[in-house]
Scaffold this motif. Structure first.
Motif, short mmCIF file in Angstrom:
data_model
loop_
_atom_site.label_atom_id
_atom_site.label_comp_id
_atom_site.label_asym_id
_atom_site.label_seq_id
_atom_site.Cartn_x
_atom_site.Cartn_y
_atom_site.Cartn_z
N LYS A 48 0.83 -1.19 0.00
CA LYS A 48 0.00 0.00 0.00
C LYS A 48 0.87 1.25 0.00
O LYS A 48 0.59 2.23 -0.71
N GLU A 49 1.96 1.22 0.77
CA GLU A 49 2.84 2.38 0.88
C GLU A 49 3.54 2.69 -0.45
O GLU A 49 3.58 3.84 -0.89
N VAL A 50 4.11 1.66 -1.12
CA VAL A 50 4.81 1.90 -2.38
C VAL A 50 3.84 2.31 -3.48
O VAL A 50 4.16 3.14 -4.34
N SER A 51 2.61 1.77 -3.44
CA SER A 51 1.61 2.15 -4.43
C SER A 51 1.19 3.60 -4.25
O SER A 51 0.97 4.34 -5.21
N GLU A 52 1.07 4.01 -2.98
CA GLU A 52 0.73 5.40 -2.68
C GLU A 52 1.83 6.34 -3.16
O GLU A 52 1.56 7.39 -3.77
N ALA A 53 3.08 5.96 -2.91
CA ALA A 53 4.21 6.80 -3.33
C ALA A 53 4.25 6.92 -4.86
O ALA A 53 4.44 8.00 -5.41
#
Length: 373
Positions: A48-53
């Motif tokens: 979720k974090e890398v997709s958000e970035a």
């Protein structure tokens, strides 16, 4: 808990290109995707974090706003909470779903697919780059298996339709993601996406239908190529999938240094040592060029470091836009060992000349005097 810097999350710098950002994202998303980490809450959070970035850094407008104001400038426009669907939403997750065989956005590759491209580096001489050459390169690549003619089955045995996917090469499943449940599609693990089952695998290729072979390809290198030039050969790459075309071969040129010439664009540069007598009295020099020696007259009083231009003696443009020039820099050599007679002659010359003939030296000391007033 405060959010980590998006560049830090993807492991890229602010000056990274869109391609570098996408490459970093795909690598991390593949690593932390829920398909590869079932039931792992930590991996799901990182996914979720890398997709958000990536959702922020892949958008020029959002990236500019983030670079200027940081997380405070997003105002809910970044992260999973801020996804509003549409093309951006589809693009960011579509890439990941493609890695795992497609997804709910209709981006599945069911038809023929082009094979992978092959990159090969070859080294040529300075002269070969200037005038062109033909060379044969060798590399290993997949080719259709000669034993089974690409079927993957042992000769005399049959190939049947896969019972798990009924010949489609794909199986559907429901995947739990941070967005909820999504009907996803992945290649059939039983037939590896081929839609067929081999009862008795070919002993040569072990059922793959292809075998690694040493490939020899003749490459015509045109005149004028430079270090880093790329020559593409269509259809010389890896074989395609499901009847797709072969990939391409990209030959990257590396040019060896020359012991006399240097190159800048299509111009050639070299240095020639001359004696004090030649510089003072003038002379006709034999100048080396890529096409042999030529004669060039230098005038009397030539100063060390003077650069002369030989038009059309450079390197030809590969697309036929003429040729570059050659620039010749003359360097006056000062003798290191002199006989007593030679020293006496130079002393006489210095006494006879006085200071008036040394215009540059005189001008220099006048500037020094002016500066120290």
């Amino acid at each position: 808990m405060s959010k980590r810097d998006y560049y830090e999350v993807l492991g890229v710098d602010k000056g990274s290109s869109p391609e570098d950002i996408k490459r970093a994202y795909r690598k991390l998303a593949m690593k932390y995707h829920p398909d590869k980490n079932p039931g792992d809450a930590s991996a799901e959070a990182k996914f979720k974090e890398v997709s958000e970035a990536y959702e922020v850094l892949s958008s020029p407008d959002k990236k500019q706003r983030y670079d200027q104001f940081g997380h405070a400038g997003m105002n809910g426009q970044g992260g999973f909470e801020g996804f509003g669907g549409g093309a951006g939403f589809e693009d960011i997750f579509g890439d990941i779903f493609d890695m795992f065989g497609g997804g709910g956005f209709g981006r599945r590759n069911r038809g023929p697919q082009k094979g992978a491209d092959v990159k090969y580096e070859t080294t040529i001489t300075f002269e070969e780059a200037a005038f062109g050459t033909e060379t044969t390169i060798q590399f290993h690549k997949d080719e259709t298996c000669d034993t089974c003619d690409g079927t993957g089955a042992k000769p005399g045995t049959s190939v049947k339709t896969c019972t798990d996917c009924n010949g489609s090469g794909e199986v559907r499943f429901v995947q739990r993601t941070p967005l909820g449940q999504i009907v996803n599609v992945r290649p059939c693990t039983k037939c590896h996406g081929s839609g067929k089952q081999v009862e008795v695998p070919c002993s040569t290729c072990r059922g793959k239908g292809v075998e690694r072979k040493l490939k020899k390809v003749k490459v015509k290198i045109p005149a004028g190529v430079d270090n880093g030039s790329v020559i593409s050969l269509r259809g010389e790459g890896e074989p395609g999938l499901k009847g797709g075309p072969h990939g391409d071969l990209y030959v990257v040129i590396r040019v060896m240094d020359h012991n006399l010439f240097e190159r800048e664009g299509y111009n050639v540069y070299c240095e020639i040592p001359i004696t004090f007598a030649q510089a003072a009295l003038g002379d006709e020099l034999e100048v080396p060029t890529l096409e042999g020696k030529v004669k060039y007259k230098i005038p009397e009083g030539t100063q060390s470091g003077t650069v002369f231009r030989l038009r059309g003696r450079g390197i030809v443009h590969p697309k036929g836009h003429g040729k570059g020039d050659q620039f010749v820099k003359v360097v006056v050599e000062v003798p290191k060992k002199l006989s007593e007679r030679q020293k006496d002659i130079i002393r006489q010359f210095a006494a006879e000349s006085g200071e008036d003939v040394h215009e540059q030296r005189k001008s220099f000391f006048e500037k020094v005097k002016e500066a120290l007033k």
